[in-house]
Design a protein around this motif. Structure first.
Motif, PDB file in Angstrom:
ATOM      1  N   ALA A  88       0.822  -1.229   0.000  1.00  0.00           N
ATOM      2  CA  ALA A  88       0.000   0.000   0.000  1.00  0.00           C
ATOM      3  C   ALA A  88       0.852   1.274   0.000  1.00  0.00           C
ATOM      4  O   ALA A  88       0.327   2.361   0.244  1.00  0.00           O
ATOM      5  CB  ALA A  88      -0.956   0.010   1.190  1.00  0.00           C
ATOM      6  N   LYS A  89       2.152   1.154  -0.304  1.00  0.00           N
ATOM      7  CA  LYS A  89       3.005   2.344  -0.348  1.00  0.00           C
ATOM      8  C   LYS A  89       2.739   3.194  -1.580  1.00  0.00           C
ATOM      9  O   LYS A  89       3.256   4.300  -1.687  1.00  0.00           O
ATOM     10  CB  LYS A  89       4.481   1.933  -0.290  1.00  0.00           C
ATOM     11  N   TRP A  90       1.932   2.677  -2.493  1.00  0.00           N
ATOM     12  CA  TRP A  90       1.588   3.422  -3.698  1.00  0.00           C
ATOM     13  C   TRP A  90       0.416   4.375  -3.451  1.00  0.00           C
ATOM     14  O   TRP A  90       0.180   5.283  -4.251  1.00  0.00           O
ATOM     15  CB  TRP A  90       1.203   2.445  -4.813  1.00  0.00           C
ATOM     16  N   VAL A  91      -0.312   4.181  -2.356  1.00  0.00           N
ATOM     17  CA  VAL A  91      -1.554   4.922  -2.138  1.00  0.00           C
ATOM     18  C   VAL A  91      -1.319   6.429  -2.022  1.00  0.00           C
ATOM     19  O   VAL A  91      -1.950   7.230  -2.725  1.00  0.00           O
ATOM     20  CB  VAL A  91      -2.292   4.388  -0.885  1.00  0.00           C
ATOM     21  N   MET A  92      -0.415   6.844  -1.127  1.00  0.00           N
ATOM     22  CA  MET A  92      -0.186   8.272  -0.918  1.00  0.00           C
ATOM     23  C   MET A  92       0.350   8.973  -2.159  1.00  0.00           C
ATOM     24  O   MET A  92      -0.163  10.050  -2.535  1.00  0.00           O
ATOM     25  CB  MET A  92       0.744   8.490   0.279  1.00  0.00           C
ATOM     26  N   PRO A  93       1.366   8.427  -2.848  1.00  0.00           N
ATOM     27  CA  PRO A  93       1.812   9.086  -4.080  1.00  0.00           C
ATOM     28  C   PRO A  93       0.696   9.212  -5.116  1.00  0.00           C
ATOM     29  O   PRO A  93       0.595  10.235  -5.798  1.00  0.00           O
ATOM     30  CB  PRO A  93       2.936   8.168  -4.587  1.00  0.00           C
ATOM     31  N   PHE A  94      -0.152   8.186  -5.205  1.00  0.00           N
ATOM     32  CA  PHE A  94      -1.244   8.225  -6.176  1.00  0.00           C
ATOM     33  C   PHE A  94      -2.269   9.291  -5.805  1.00  0.00           C
ATOM     34  O   PHE A  94      -2.762  10.029  -6.671  1.00  0.00           O
ATOM     35  CB  PHE A  94      -1.914   6.848  -6.242  1.00  0.00           C
TER      36      PHE A  94
END
Length: 242
Positions: free
Chosen positions: A19-25
């Motif tokens: 889920a480390k992609w959530v904030m950048p997205f």
């Protein structure tokens, strides 16, 4: 080839689970929404500035992606591929896929908003060079950002706080490179090592249409920086054992 494809799929699953992609997205969508909230918008200038933003986003992703995969799993995958270089090449290909996704989103969002607003968002209609020139510029900026962020891998930069600080500092220097050199001309002999993101983007910010010759020149320049950083990362990780 099958093993490489399976490795990339495994890295994708690990990244999605983390889920480390959530904030950048979320930040990407939020920034694009703000950029295209006021009409009319110049296509070339907005796509060029998006390139700088994607460079920063991908540096963030490159930095935070580290540690997603457990070291034991990484060692197993390297043994399966029988090559450190193949494993890290798979990771670079996966990063290229992320670059393609963020580039696609950055193109689709203004197109969607333009159509939704009854063709009132942009100062003119899209032409083929906007998609090709803008897409290539954003993709290469993303690639350079991702590779720059990965240079501060936890095995290369042992101190996580220092690594995060240097990532932020390099991103800031890359964005402000032109301004720093304009104020202190001698800095050009030092800042040549910083990816020339602001230099390339400045070629297009005041243009009405993408000059494809300039796009290709910028593409080559940025790709050279990106490939050099990718090679440095691979070779450093090969030498720094687990």
């Amino acid at each position: 080839m099958k093993a490489i494809w399976e490795t990339i799929r495994y890295q994708y699953k690990q990244y999605m689970i983390s889920a480390k992609w959530v904030m950048p997205f979320i930040v990407l969508l939020g920034t694009l929404s703000m950029m295209y909230s006021i009409a009319p918008v110049e296509i070339v200038s907005s796509f060029s500035m998006t390139g700088i933003f994607l460079f920063v986003i991908m540096m963030w992703i490159g930095r935070t992606m580290q540690g997603v995969e457990p070291e034991v799993s990484e060692q197993v995958m390297i043994l399966r591929l029988k090559s450190h270089r193949k494993y890290y090449l798979c990771h670079i290909i996966f990063m290229l896929c992320i670059c393609a996704v963020v580039t696609g989103v950055s193109i689709v969002v203004p197109v969607f908003i333009h159509i939704w607003s009854g063709n009132a968002l942009l100062s003119r209609q899209f032409i083929w060079s906007d998609f090709v020139g803008g897409g290539l510029l954003m993709f290469t900026c993303s690639f350079v950002g991702g590779m720059a962020g990965e240079l501060f891998h936890i095995r290369i930069m042992k101190n996580s706080t220092v690594g995060t600080g240097l990532t932020f500092f390099i991103a800031l220097l890359a964005v402000c490179r032109n301004g720093v050199i304009a104020e202190f001309a001698a800095m050009k002999y030092i800042l040549w090592v910083i990816p020339p993101i602001s230099d390339v983007v400045s070629w297009f910010t005041n243009e009405s249409y993408f000059n494809m010759g300039e796009v290709v020149r910028g593409l080559i320049l940025l790709l050279v920086y990106g490939v050099v950083m990718a090679v440095m990362k691979v070779e450093l990780l090969r030498r720094v054992k687990f």
